[in-house]
Design a protein around this motif. Structure first.
Motif, PDB file in Angstrom:
ATOM      1  N   UNK A 147       0.792  -1.228   0.000  1.00 31.03           N
ATOM      2  CA  UNK A 147       0.000   0.000   0.000  1.00 31.03           C
ATOM      3  C   UNK A 147       0.819   1.271   0.000  1.00 31.03           C
ATOM      4  N   UNK A 148       2.147   1.174  -0.151  1.00 33.78           N
ATOM      5  CA  UNK A 148       3.005   2.364  -0.188  1.00 33.78           C
ATOM      6  C   UNK A 148       3.852   2.304  -1.456  1.00 33.78           C
ATOM      7  N   UNK A 149       3.202   2.111  -2.582  1.00 36.24           N
ATOM      8  CA  UNK A 149       3.896   1.862  -3.840  1.00 36.24           C
ATOM      9  C   UNK A 149       4.708   3.078  -4.271  1.00 36.24           C
ATOM     10  N   UNK A 150       5.894   2.835  -4.800  1.00 36.20           N
ATOM     11  CA  UNK A 150       6.718   3.918  -5.343  1.00 36.20           C
ATOM     12  C   UNK A 150       6.024   4.544  -6.547  1.00 36.20           C
ATOM     13  N   UNK A 151       5.143   3.794  -7.174  1.00 41.64           N
ATOM     14  CA  UNK A 151       4.366   4.331  -8.298  1.00 41.64           C
ATOM     15  C   UNK A 151       3.633   5.604  -7.888  1.00 41.64           C
ATOM     16  N   UNK A 152       3.185   5.661  -6.639  1.00 45.31           N
ATOM     17  CA  UNK A 152       2.469   6.861  -6.153  1.00 45.31           C
ATOM     18  C   UNK A 152       3.383   8.083  -6.159  1.00 45.31           C
ATOM     19  N   UNK A 153       4.650   7.908  -5.799  1.00 41.96           N
ATOM     20  CA  UNK A 153       5.594   9.034  -5.796  1.00 41.96           C
ATOM     21  C   UNK A 153       5.819   9.547  -7.212  1.00 41.96           C
ATOM     22  N   UNK A 154       5.892   8.641  -8.185  1.00 42.48           N
ATOM     23  CA  UNK A 154       6.056   9.051  -9.582  1.00 42.48           C
ATOM     24  C   UNK A 154       4.824   9.819 -10.048  1.00 42.48           C
ATOM     25  N   UNK A 155       3.641   9.307  -9.724  1.00 47.04           N
ATOM     26  CA  UNK A 155       2.403   9.979 -10.142  1.00 47.04           C
ATOM     27  C   UNK A 155       2.268  11.346  -9.495  1.00 47.04           C
ATOM     28  N   UNK A 156       2.621  11.454  -8.216  1.00 46.02           N
ATOM     29  CA  UNK A 156       2.526  12.751  -7.524  1.00 46.02           C
ATOM     30  C   UNK A 156       3.436  13.787  -8.183  1.00 46.02           C
ATOM     31  N   UNK A 204       8.164   1.777 -15.286  1.00 46.55           N
ATOM     32  CA  UNK A 204       8.098   1.301 -13.907  1.00 46.55           C
ATOM     33  C   UNK A 204       7.175   0.084 -13.802  1.00 46.55           C
ATOM     34  N   UNK A 205       6.060   0.116 -14.532  1.00 44.16           N
ATOM     35  CA  UNK A 205       5.152  -1.038 -14.531  1.00 44.16           C
ATOM     36  C   UNK A 205       5.844  -2.281 -15.065  1.00 44.16           C
ATOM     37  N   UNK A 206       6.577  -2.115 -16.168  1.00 42.69           N
ATOM     38  CA  UNK A 206       7.316  -3.245 -16.738  1.00 42.69           C
ATOM     39  C   UNK A 206       8.425  -3.717 -15.799  1.00 42.69           C
ATOM     40  N   UNK A 207       9.049  -2.753 -15.142  1.00 39.39           N
ATOM     41  CA  UNK A 207      10.140  -3.070 -14.211  1.00 39.39           C
ATOM     42  C   UNK A 207       9.650  -3.946 -13.059  1.00 39.39           C
ATOM     43  N   UNK A 208       8.595  -3.511 -12.392  1.00 39.48           N
ATOM     44  CA  UNK A 208       8.060  -4.305 -11.283  1.00 39.48           C
ATOM     45  C   UNK A 208       7.459  -5.611 -11.780  1.00 39.48           C
ATOM     46  N   UNK A 209       6.852  -5.558 -12.988  1.00 33.61           N
ATOM     47  CA  UNK A 209       6.300  -6.793 -13.547  1.00 33.61           C
ATOM     48  C   UNK A 209       7.370  -7.813 -13.856  1.00 33.61           C
ATOM     49  N   UNK A 210       8.524  -7.344 -14.354  1.00 32.16           N
ATOM     50  CA  UNK A 210       9.619  -8.262 -14.669  1.00 32.16           C
ATOM     51  C   UNK A 210      10.170  -8.908 -13.406  1.00 32.16           C
TER      52      UNK A 210
END
Length: 598
Positions: free
Chosen positions: A111-120, A523-529
């Protein structure tokens, strides 16, 4: 045959049956003991008394039964297969555990995804591009940029700390290998001494030694053999570990003088335990042992974005020969990347994550503080003493396209949002002679960009070396996006670049990937990989665990104790004992009858 000789036959039967009962009882007592090997009594004829010869055969009388041996019931093929596959399971299980640790650092499942920091950060850039003159949007952008960078630095530190902390696990496994080697050597001496008379077998000691070989096989790839006196010699990774006369210890040493990472070495042979340049494959048995799994998943160095090769692009000024040479160099770097970085979970995460942060930081900086390439028409000496020669291409601040700040009366131009901690973005303004490309030159004061140098980490926009520009932190109005000095309005071109930044193709994850992604998709591909990598390792590990269990089940069907079978043997040997006792009673009665009738 005399009656006294017949008594000896009965006594031998009593003795053999009693020993067989004791062995059976020992088996039953250890029915649930892990690693215990079922023992089996092998009986043989004691001796024969010759009393004549006829035309067919020698006439002789048996003198009873004897215990030839009490053997362990094991299958050497299953033992070897079990230890090999257990080591292979440990290799993949260790890497899977590393992937789990790496995944948790990015917080995607917590629930503290780094994706949120990128989006912000992206939302703040959009709002700032729309209305850059409001102090609220500037403050929000600075805060989100600072939060983005702090979170990225924190993840990078966690990766580095975890990488270094794996040293402890490596040292523990090396110490375990040395401890097991000592125990096997000591057991060899005891077994050899115990069995030196050629009559007894140290089966319980052999069980202990086999259990140690099982444990050792899970840590490192071993081969072993037993000689005629019961001594087992063990080799680990094709080097002697336990011999008849001594043990050869492992130690740990630094991967390099400047590294905090450790590697296992052979103290006696002054060489590494593993050849890490060999490809990982089941065929070559280079994927065995949890110790090697730790080394592979950890890697041999801390990685950053410069470890990911970038395919050269042929420019108009590049000859075919130069381009071919650049491609050959790139191919060599890709091969090195695949053999070092791409096999390590941690190094791959470090390099690919650093590439993302580097891309975001430099892309934003290049909008606020754009550069252009010029050719020097004369030599110039920089304030730091470095001399640039005529004909050399340099990068300078593009003053024609750089937006301005709102800080009156300076209206600072080209102030970057992110800085390198130890290297200024530009050298001090110096006069240079620029070749205009049309036969003319221009002399002007310029700020020369200090390029990134892969051999100097302090010159890189890499995690740990990036900070928010203190000039902008202290004065939000220096954040540039105005069209000019004392000009009301936004620099439209720069604002459009900011708005298009997140939709612009950025980079591929690695040289093995053809797909070029935007920042968000990257980032999505990175975490998915990483997740896919973890699933593959987990699948292999689970398959190996199933195989290990199947082999162990087959081992146990041979070496394990069956209470039903042992109880059957117990009844059998009890009857044999009773029969021998009854036989002695009959002979005794016969002797008494003869004596009393004399």
């Amino acid at each position: 045959m005399s009656l006294s000789s017949s008594l000896q036959v009965g006594v031998s039967g009593l003795t053999a049956s009693q020993n067989a009962l004791n062995t059976t009882a020992h088996n039953l007592a250890n029915v649930n003991t892990k690693g215990y090997t079922r023992q089996q009594v092998v009986m043989a004829d004691f001796a024969y008394q010759k009393w004549g010869v006829n035309h067919i055969s020698t006439l002789q009388t048996g003198l009873g039964v004897d215990i030839e041996t009490v053997r362990q019931v094991r299958n050497m093929f299953y033992d070897k297969s079990y230890r090999t596959e257990l080591g292979r399971q440990g290799f993949y299980q260790t890497q899977y555990e590393t992937v789990q640790e790496v995944e948790s650092m990015f917080g995607e499942l917590e629930g503290v995804a780094f994706q949120d920091s990128i989006n912000d950060l992206w939302v703040s850039l959009q709002e700032f591009a729309k209305t850059p003159d409001t102090i609220e949007n500037r403050a929000s952008l600075l805060e989100d940029a600072r939060s983005f960078l702090e979170r990225a630095d924190n993840i990078s530190k966690q990766l580095s700390n975890y990488q270094v902390n794996l040293n402890k696990q490596i040292m523990e496994k090396v110490n375990t290998v040395n401890d097991i080697a000592d125990k096997i050597y000591n057991l060899n001496q005891k077994i050899s001494l115990y069995e030196s008379n050629g009559q007894e077998h140290a089966n319980d000691l052999r069980d202990e030694r086999n259990n140690l070989l099982d444990e050792l096989g899970g840590i490192i790839n071993i081969t072993y053999k037993e000689n005629s006196i019961g001594v087992v010699t063990v080799s680990a990774e094709d080097m002697p570990l336990v011999t008849e006369n001594e043990t050869y210890k492992m130690d740990v040493a630094k991967v390099s003088e400047s590294s905090d990472l450790l590697k296992p070495v052979w103290a006696s042979f002054n060489r590494d335990v593993y050849r890490m340049d060999l490809p990982i494959s089941t065929e070559n048995n280079t994927d065995i042992g949890s110790l090697k799994g730790l080394l592979v998943s950890r890697g041999s160095d801390k990685a950053n974005y410069t470890d990911i090769p970038v395919k050269p692009v042929k420019t108009s000024g590049m000859s075919d020969a130069d381009y071919d040479a650049a491609l050959a160099d790139y191919a060599g770097k890709v091969k090195e990347y695949n053999s070092t970085v791409n096999v390590s979970v941690i190094m791959t995460a470090q390099a690919q994550f650093d590439q993302l942060i580097h891309g975001i930081v430099t892309s934003i900086n290049d909008i606020f503080s754009p550069n252009k390439e010029v050719t020097l028409a004369g030599n110039v000496t920089l304030p730091n003493g470095v001399t640039l020669n005529a004909g050399e291409k340099i990068m300078i601040l593009d003053e024609d396209n750089a937006p301005y700040g709102m800080d009156k009366p300076d209206y600072t131009q080209g102030e970057a949002l992110f800085n390198r901690k130890s290297t200024d973005r530009y050298s001090a303004s110096v006069p240079v002679t620029i070749d205009n490309g049309d036969g003319t030159t221009t002399i002007k004061n310029v700020r020369i960009y200090n390029k990134e140098n892969s051999s100097d980490i302090y010159s890189l926009f890499t995690l740990g070396e990036i900070e928010i520009n203190p000039e902008i932190s202290n004065n939000y109005s220096k954040l540039p996006l105005s069209a000019g000095k004392e000009v009301v309005g936004v620099d439209v071109k720069s604002a459009e670049k900011l708005l298009a930044l997140w939709n612009k193709p950025f980079a591929a994850l690695s040289p093995n990937s053809l797909a070029v992604s935007t920042f968000k998709d990257y980032y999505t591909n990175f975490t998915g990989e990483i997740g896919t990598w973890g699933n593959e390792l987990n699948t292999i590990s689970q398959n190996q665990a199933t195989m290990v269990q199947n082999i162990d089940d087959q081992r146990q069907s041979i070496m394990g104790v069956s209470s039903d079978e042992e109880l059957t043997n117990l009844i059998k040997y009890q009857h044999a004992y009773n029969a021998s006792s009854r036989f002695i009673t009959v002979i005794d009665q016969m002797m008494e009858h003869i004596v009393t009738r004399l």
